[in-house]
Every structure is written in structure tokens, then in C-alpha cells.
Write an enzyme that holds these catalytic residues in place. Structure first.
Site, PDB file in Angstrom:
ATOM      1  N   GLY A   1       0.904  -1.233   0.075  1.00  0.00           N
ATOM      2  CA  GLY A   1       0.033   0.002  -0.149  1.00  0.00           C
ATOM      3  C   GLY A   1       0.800   1.336   0.087  1.00  0.00           C
ATOM      4  O   GLY A   1       1.784   1.252  -0.645  1.00  0.00           O
ATOM      5  N   SER A   2       0.488   2.132   0.779  1.00  0.00           N
ATOM      6  CA  SER A   2       1.207   3.354   0.806  1.00  0.00           C
ATOM      7  C   SER A   2       2.724   3.564   0.945  1.00  0.00           C
ATOM      8  O   SER A   2       3.210   4.337   0.482  1.00  0.00           O
ATOM      9  CB  SER A   2       0.326   4.487   1.614  1.00  0.00           C
ATOM     10  OG  SER A   2      -0.988   4.504   1.167  1.00  0.00           O
ATOM     11  N   ILE A   3       2.922   2.619   1.787  1.00  0.00           N
ATOM     12  CA  ILE A   3       4.364   2.578   2.498  1.00  0.00           C
ATOM     13  C   ILE A   3       5.327   2.389   1.115  1.00  0.00           C
ATOM     14  O   ILE A   3       6.539   2.497   0.866  1.00  0.00           O
ATOM     15  CB  ILE A   3       4.755   1.560   3.406  1.00  0.00           C
ATOM     16  CG1 ILE A   3       4.390   0.169   3.139  1.00  0.00           C
ATOM     17  CG2 ILE A   3       4.203   2.044   4.685  1.00  0.00           C
ATOM     18  CD1 ILE A   3       4.718  -0.835   4.133  1.00  0.00           C
TER      19      ILE A   3
END
Lengths: 150, 587
Positions: free
Chosen positions: B305-307
Site C-alpha cells: 500500500g502507501s508505504i
């Protein structure tokens, strides 16, 4: 014995006697068995030596075996002792390891009323600067006050 | 008178005959049996090496324990006296005496003691049909085996054998692993380095008397055992404990399924903590579910995801198409192939800086940046960061995750990959990505083995891990600046900020793929490093399926902050004292 036989046997006339054969026979002293000197006093030390050698040897063997066996017994009992001591040492070692594990240290510290410190702050001795924001232990960590938005 | 003589003669000849029979015809057999009775060959078990942390504190060590065994063949031969309770002589009565001491059911012991051998029969008539040797209990404390010995039972004995103990019980249990009762490595480091840890057994052959004492004049042979080597890991025991505790606390408060945390030294690649919860007690691995015994930080793969957006940002910066201050006109959704990607909240078209896109974790902005860099560059960057490849730790049970070749990417893959979807990673890989950014763009292969020590005390350090340049130092520096905005006011993870320190990182909230589809649960994660301006440590935290809150910033951010604070404190890493630069988020 052979000496006695020699004395008894009618020895052939020595050649020297043949020259005097014509002369009247000389009187011969009656021969008798020379009594053997009974040497019981001379044999005793020998017997004593043999017996003492035997006894000594036996005793020596006995002592040697005893010593060896005693060493074996000693070895055995030392091994048993070693076993017991090793068990104790390892038991204690395990106890120490368990006591100094982080979780038991933490539990003990909590029991003593200690609390975990917050984020660290440092004092630089060179110029007396405080690096970081000192926060009292146990207090909620303050929200970061910086606004870096434009 | 003559009759008496005859009797004596007959007797004498009987005795003589028996003598001849014994000494003449059966001599060899008896002699062999005698030697067998006297000769005792004992295996001298080679002590297994100790597993310790970076400061030499033991995580797993071998101690002497006892095993109690039974000999059904001997028990079958035993004759019973008038009082069975006073002198047990059959499987049932012996089991009744032994079971309470061992704390095991009588029926179980009784069954073992009366166990037939391979030919299936075990009774007094055919004792040879019985099993010769069977373990009744293993890994016992010496006191228990002493009590068994004092019972002085027929066909029951005790022997010494090593047992693996873990002073920290569940401390680093998922890393260190455990051994089988025979002392063979079964999981974790114990399995990976089994050959190093286990030595070579020796043996003694000696003639002994009935009490087991060595007969001094008998021949003795001894082959010394070669002890196993000690293994020193890069883990820090205290930090490991704290990471596990912080994770467990969060698991409870967020009502989550599981979690993992990785602490990496960014300069050396050394793993300082590798936590996986829920965990298990390594002293009793059999009692734990197999799922608890694995190492989630390397075996659990999830969509980042965003990481994962940092990789797209790196691709855009590295190819030179964008700088942190480049301004993008970001709508709240974008169509890629046949899929519409949108931001977490609707907004009008905004003029955001590239820094703003990353700090506010805009999906649309990140996809736009990746489009500028191009698919091949993004794929190259994912590969350079080690996504889809084994971390190099060598620990058993590692899953490298999945990264499909860019050649087979479908249209939507160009929308999913920039925002950390469509591929999967494990926790260590993610920590390594951020550690590479922190370490001026040089990726140091993560390592967990510090050194081995042989029996003579010679320490052999592990070879230094390979280093590869992933990013230019300039791009790494730009990324550090951008990531610092995340923990500042306006970013998605102010909960990860540490007062007095500059912290850089990224939150992640990704839908979980369970059994091949999104099941509605989330992976909440935070990966970051500190101090942002002179990085020393990178930490990745991922919490699977939290029910009480699911945003990475809310669930994983505080765990990161707590573990990082503890690490900075215990490793005495001061902040630099420099102020964070002003970041421009809007154009």
C-alpha cells in the site's frame, strides 16, 4: 652322595700299590659313612626369603589391586559428585538467566514502582546544549508542536 | 562304604560333565555374553552451541537433563513376588509407581512398558518379542530422575541427555526457533545453522561392574565429542523484548490478528530486532499452534500500500522528471486502463508539490508521478530495492513476496504498482527499502548473523553483507526530506513523531488479500527511520487485520514511535539538534 659311593667302592689298586704288592697287606682303617652335616640352620633364611617374597608379592598385588580398585571407586564417586555439582551449577545458571531476562527485569522494575522513560534527551557538556526534548517519565508523549506547512 | 564311594563318584562325574559342558561346549557363548554384560558403550553427546544476542546474552542454550526409559523385555522376564505393591514387577504395577513422579497418565506408561516388539508378542513366555527400549519421559529435571532412581524399579532406568532451554521463553522465539527432543534444529536459526550448532558425538567403551563402575584393568576406549559452535546474532535482546511487548500491547488494544516489527541498523544492515506476535514459548514449542511458530516478519507477505509509494517517488526523482518541489495538478481520481483510482477523500483539482503528494499520500498524484517516470523505470526501481527477492537472511520459512515481471503487466498494473498494490512484500523487505533511502541510497543486504565461536573460543565474524547502490545520494537525500513531512503536522503520521527528534517515514493502510481476494480487513503499517538528518535505525511495523482503528498512522505509528524511542534511548543516539527544513506541500 656320590662322594660316599666313592669312599665305599673297592677302588682298583692304584698303580703305585702294584709295586708294593709283594709286601704284607697294610692295615686299612674301617670305612664308615661320614655323617652329613645337617644344615638346617643354613636353609632357614632361604625358606624365609622365599616365603616372604611370596607373601610380599601377594600383599603387593593385593595393595596394587586395592589401590586400583580404590581409585576406581574414588573415580566413580567423584563422577557422581561431579554430576550432582554440574546439575546444581546448571540449575543456578538457568535461574540466573531467567532472572536477568528482559521480561523478568521489567516485571521486577515495575514491582519496585519504576516506569519506562519517554523519548531521550541529551546534555552536550561541551556547550551545555540540550539535545532533544526532555519528557518526564510516565507522562503522555506530547504532540509534536511544529507546523511545517506552507 | 562302597556305596558311599559310588555316590561320590557319580556326583563328581556329574559336576565334571557339567564343567566340560560349560567350559568346553558353551564357553564361547558364555564368554561373549559376559563381555557384553561388562562392556558398556556410552555416547558422549556433543554439547550444542549457544545462540546469543549481539552482546552475548543467551537466547538458547543446552543444559543437562534426564530421560527416563523403560525396558519391556526385561520387565517381561521379571518374576513377581507375593506383594506386587511392595515390589512392582509387571507393566501395570511399575507404571503405577512411575506415573505420579513423572506426572503422566498411568495408562500411557503401562502401555509403553508392555509394548510388543516388531514381531508382535510380549509376555513372559517370549520376552524376546518385547521392545528393548522405550522412552517414558524426556528433558526432565535431575530431581525427578533421582526420585525415579530411588524407586529402584526393574526395567526402568534414567540417562543423561541435553535439553535446550530459552531463558527468555518467548523472547526472539520466532527467530531462534526450537529443536526436536533429539536435539536437532527444527525451526528458525536452530534449523538454518543446525550444522554449525551441533557438534560431533563421541563415545566411550569400557568394562564396568554391576554397579556401573569402570573395571580398572579392563580396556577402555574413548572418542572425545566435538562440541558445536556458538552462534551470535545481531539481535539486541532488550530491544527485541520491547518490540515484542509493544506489538503485543497494540495487538490487544487494536484487536488485531497479528503483527510484526523489524529494526534495522541502516549502516550495517544488521537486524537489531525481529518481532512476530502472537508468539510462542520456545521451551514448549509442542504446545503452540504451528502458525504461531513461524516468523511473520519474513513469512507474512502483504500488499505494502502507501508505504510502497516511496519506490514510485524514487523512480520519478531518479529519472529526473520531477523534483520534490515540482508542482502537479492533482484531481481526486484518475483512469488507468479500465480501472479508476481515487484518493482517500474527494477534493477539487489541487496544485500539490511532489512532496505534498507523498506527505498527504495522494494515490492520484503518485500514479501521475509514476507515469512521468515510466513503467520500466518503476519496475527497475522495485527490483533494485529487492522487492520480490529473498532478503538474504537465509532464515527458513521466508517468503520473498510476489513481483510480476513488467513484461506481463496489464494496463491496470501501471496504476496499482505505484501505490503499493499488485505486488507483495514481507516486513524485512520494507524495512530494507527505507534503510536504503536512509543510508544515502546504498542497500545493505539485511543480516542477522554476527559471528560464530568455536570450542577454542575463536570468534569468526560473519562476512560483511553485500552492498549495492540503489539511488544516487542526492535522490536519497531528497526522499528523506519528503518523508520527514509525514510525521510533521499535516502529514499522515504525527503519531510516529518523537519529541526532539527528526523522524522520517511513511504510513500504509492496505486492503488485505486473503485466499486470493480482498476480504475487507486491512494491513496497517508504518516504516521509517530516525534521526531523519543522520539516520541510524530503520523500523518497519505492520499490524494485520486491526478492528479497533485501521489506519497505519493510528495503529502502527505509535508502535513505531515507542520502539524507536526505546532504541534511541538504549543505543544512546542523540538528535542532531538541527531543525527540520520547511516543506512546501502546495504549489
Amino acid at each position: 652322595m656320590s662322594a660316599a659311593v666313592d669312599v665305599l667302592s673297592p677302588a682298583p689298586a692304584p698303580p703305585r700299590r702294584r709295586k708294593d704288592a709283594a709286601g704284607p697287606p697294610r692295615w686299612r682303617a674301617p670305612l664308615a659313612l661320614v655323617p652329613l652335616e645337617s644344615d638346617s640352620s643354613g636353609r632357614a633364611p632361604f625358606l624365609a626369603a622365599v616365603v616372604s617374597l611370596l607373601v610380599g608379592g601377594l600383599l603387593g598385588l593385593l595393595v596394587l589391586n586395592t589401590v586400583l580398585a580404590r581409585d576406581a571407586f574414588a573415580l566413580h564417586s567423584l563422577k557422581v559428585e561431579d554430576r550432582v555439582l554440574t546439575d546444581r551449577e546448571q540449575g543456578l545458571q538457568r535461574e540466573v538467566e531467567a532472572l536477568r531476562s528482559p521480561q523478568s527485569l521489567a516485571a521486577r522494575a515495575t514491582q519496585m514502582g519504576m516506569i519506562s522513560a519517554g523519548p531521550p534527551a541529551f546534555l552536550r557538556l561541551a556547550d551545555g546544549t540540550v539535545l532533544g526534548t526532555p519528557v518526564a517519565g510516565g507522562e503522555p508523549i506530547p504532540a509534536v508542536p511544529r507546523v511545517r506547512k506552507r | 562304604m562302597r556305596g558311599g564311594l559310588l555316590v561320590v563318584l557319580v556326583l563328581l562325574s556329574l559336576i565334571g560333565g557339567r564343567l566340560v559342558w560349560l567350559q568346553g561346549f558353551q564357553a564361547d557363548a558364555y564368554a561373549a555374553e559376559a563381555v557384553e554384560q561388562r562392556l558398556s558403550t556410552k555416547t558422549l553427546t556433543a554439547p550444542r552451541g549457544t545462540v546469543s544476542d549481539r552482546s552475548g546474552q543467551s537466547l538458547a542454550l543446552s543444559v543437562d537433563a534426564r530421560a527416563v526409559f523403560g525396558e519391556p523385555r526385561i520387565i517381561a522376564k521379571a518374576t513377581c513376588g507375593p506383594d506386587r505393591r511392595a515390589k512392582p514387577c509387571d507393566p501395570a504395577s511399575i507404571a503405577a509407581a512411575v506415573a505420579p513422579v513423572l506426572g503422566l497418565p498411568v495408562a500411557e506408561i503401562s502401555e509403553k512398558l508392555g509394548r510388543p516388539g516388531p514381531d508382535g508378542a510380549c509376555d513372559k513366555a517370549t520376552p524376546l518379542g518385547c521392545t528393548g527400549f522405550v522412552y517414558l519421559a524426556r528433558g526432565l529435571d535431575p530431581e525427578i530422575s533421582n526420585r525415579i532412581r530411588e524407586l529402584n524399579l526393574v526395567g526402568v532406568g534414567t540417562i543423561a541427555e541435553p535439553r535446550r532451554v530459552h531463558p527468555g521463553q518467548d523472547l526472539a522465539a520466532n527467530v531462534v526457533g526450537f529443536t526436536t527432543v533429539e536435539g536437532k534444529g527444527a525451526a528458525g536459526i536452530e534449523l538454518q545453522l543446525d550444522e554449525v550448532l551441533s557438534g560431533t558425538d563421541g563415545r566411550t567403551t569400557a568394562q564396568v561392574d554391576g554397579a556401573g563402575r569402570i573395571i580398572p584393568t579392563g580396556a577402555t576406549q574413548k572418542v572425545e565429542p566435538r562440541p558445536g559452535r556458538d552462534v551470535q546474532l545481531t539481535l539486541d535482546r532488550d530491544l527485541q523484548w520491547y518490540a515484542q511487548k509493544a506489538l503485543s500491547d497494540t495487538l490487544a488494544s487494536a484487536d488485531a490478528e497479528s503483527g510484526s516489527a523489524t529494526v534495522l541498523d541502516v549502516q550495517t544492515g544488521e537486524i537489531l530486532a525481529l518481532a512476530s506476535v502472537p508468539t510462542f514459548n520456545a521451551d514448549d514449542p509442542g504446545a503452540a499452534d504451528a502458525a504461531l511458530r513461524g516468523n511473520r516478519a519474513i513469512s507474512d507477505v502483504f500488499e505494502p500500500g502507501s508505504i510502497g509509494k516511496v519506490v514510485a517517488a524514487a523512480a520519478a526523482l531518479e529519472s529526473g522528471v520531477l523534483t520534490p518541489d515540482s508542482v502537479l495538478s492533482v484531481p481526486d481520481n484518475i483512469q488507468i486502463s479500465n480501472k479508476r483510482f481515487s484518493d482517500s477523500h474527494s477534493h477539487p483539482v489541487e496544485r500539490m508539490t511532489f512532496t505534498g503528494v507523498l506527505v498527504e499520500s495522494s494515490n492520484v498524484g503518485t500514479i501521475m508521478a509514476a507515469q512521468k517516470a515510466g513503467g520500466p523505470k518503476l519496475f527497475e526501481m522495485l527490483q533494485r530495492f529487492g522487492i520480490g527477492q529473498r532478503t538474504g537472511l537465509g532464515l527458513p520459512g521466508e517468503s520473498p513476496g510476489i513481483l510480476r515481471d513488467q513484461k506481463v503487466w496489464a494496463g491496470t498494473d501501471y496504476g496499482t504498482h505505484p501505490i503499493g498494490q499488485g505486488y507483495s512484500v514481507n516486513g524485512v523487505q520494507m524495512a530494507s527499502v527505507y534503510a536504503s533511502v536512509a543510508n544515502d541510497g546504498v542497500r545493505v543486504t539485511p543480516t542477522i548473523l554476527k559471528a560464530t565461536t568455536d570450542a577454542t573460543g575463536t570468534v569468526v565474524p560473519a562476512p560483511p553483507p553485500p552492498r549495492t547502490r540503489v539511488l544516487s545520494p542526492e535522490v536519497a537525500g531528497q526522499l528523506r526530506g519528503m518523508l520527514e513531512g509525514v510525521t510533521n503536522d499535516g502529514g499522515t503520521a504525527v503519531t510516529a513523531a518523537i519529541p526532539g527528534y527528526r523522524v522520517a517515514g511513511k504510513t500504509g493502510t492496505a486492503q488485505r488479500v486473503v485466499d486470493g481476494r480482498y476480504d475487507g480487513s486491512y494491513t496497517a503499517s508504518f516504516v521509517g527511520f530516525a534521526p531523519a538528518d543522520a539516520p541510524r535505525l530503520a523500523i518497519s511495523v505492520s499490524i494485520q487485520a486491526p478492528k479497533n482503528g485501521y489506519y497505519g498512522g493510528a495503529v502502527a505509528g505509535p508502535v513505531f514511535r515507542d520502539i524507536m524511542s526505546f532504541a534511541l534511548r538504549s543505543m544512546r543516539i542523540p538528535p542532531t539538534g538541527a531543525a527540520s527544513p520547511l516543506l512546501r506541500l502546495r504549489g
